[in-house]
Design a protein around this motif. Structure first.
Motif, PDB file in Angstrom:
ATOM      1  N   ALA A  64       0.836  -1.195   0.000  1.00  0.00           N
ATOM      2  CA  ALA A  64       0.000   0.000   0.000  1.00  0.00           C
ATOM      3  C   ALA A  64       0.877   1.253   0.000  1.00  0.00           C
ATOM      4  N   LYS A  65       1.953   1.225   0.768  1.00  0.00           N
ATOM      5  CA  LYS A  65       2.873   2.358   0.833  1.00  0.00           C
ATOM      6  C   LYS A  65       3.547   2.582  -0.521  1.00  0.00           C
ATOM      7  N   GLU A  66       3.954   1.478  -1.176  1.00  0.00           N
ATOM      8  CA  GLU A  66       4.591   1.581  -2.489  1.00  0.00           C
ATOM      9  C   GLU A  66       3.626   2.174  -3.511  1.00  0.00           C
ATOM     10  N   GLN A  67       2.358   1.756  -3.487  1.00  0.00           N
ATOM     11  CA  GLN A  67       1.360   2.294  -4.418  1.00  0.00           C
ATOM     12  C   GLN A  67       1.112   3.773  -4.138  1.00  0.00           C
ATOM     13  N   GLU A  68       1.108   4.129  -2.872  1.00  0.00           N
ATOM     14  CA  GLU A  68       0.900   5.519  -2.472  1.00  0.00           C
ATOM     15  C   GLU A  68       2.038   6.398  -3.000  1.00  0.00           C
ATOM     16  N   CYS A  69       3.262   5.899  -2.908  1.00  0.00           N
ATOM     17  CA  CYS A  69       4.417   6.656  -3.374  1.00  0.00           C
ATOM     18  C   CYS A  69       4.478   6.732  -4.889  1.00  0.00           C
ATOM     19  N   ALA A  70       3.967   5.694  -5.578  1.00  0.00           N
ATOM     20  CA  ALA A  70       4.008   5.659  -7.027  1.00  0.00           C
ATOM     21  C   ALA A  70       2.943   6.577  -7.650  1.00  0.00           C
ATOM     22  N   ALA A  71       1.918   6.869  -6.906  1.00  0.00           N
ATOM     23  CA  ALA A  71       0.804   7.685  -7.440  1.00  0.00           C
ATOM     24  C   ALA A  71       1.140   9.149  -7.495  1.00  0.00           C
TER      25      ALA A  71
END
Length: 71
Positions: A64-71
């Motif tokens: 979830a953190k990785e997706q948040e940073c990628a967005a």
């Protein structure tokens, strides 16, 4: 000869969970309160986490953190 399995092999103590998550005790308690990780269960006044559930929750938090940073 069958080998007896220790049921505690699949459990993490609170201290082990902190070490596995590389975080402090207050942070682990907050994550549990917020529902980010499963709540520990108590046995003889000690808190334990089921290892598989705990590691899966950590993995989900990381994704979830990785997706948040990628967005």
């Amino acid at each position: 000869m069958s080998e007896t399995r220790n049921p505690f092999d699949d459990l993490l103590t609170f201290a082990e969970a902190c070490e596995e998550a590389r975080t402090s005790a207050p942070t682990l308690r907050r994550w549990s309160r917020e529902g980010l990780i499963p709540k520990p269960f108590k046995f003889k006044r000690r808190a334990y986490y089921r290892k598989g559930e705990f590691l899966a929750a950590l993995d989900a938090m990381l994704r979830a953190k990785e997706q948040e940073c990628a967005a």
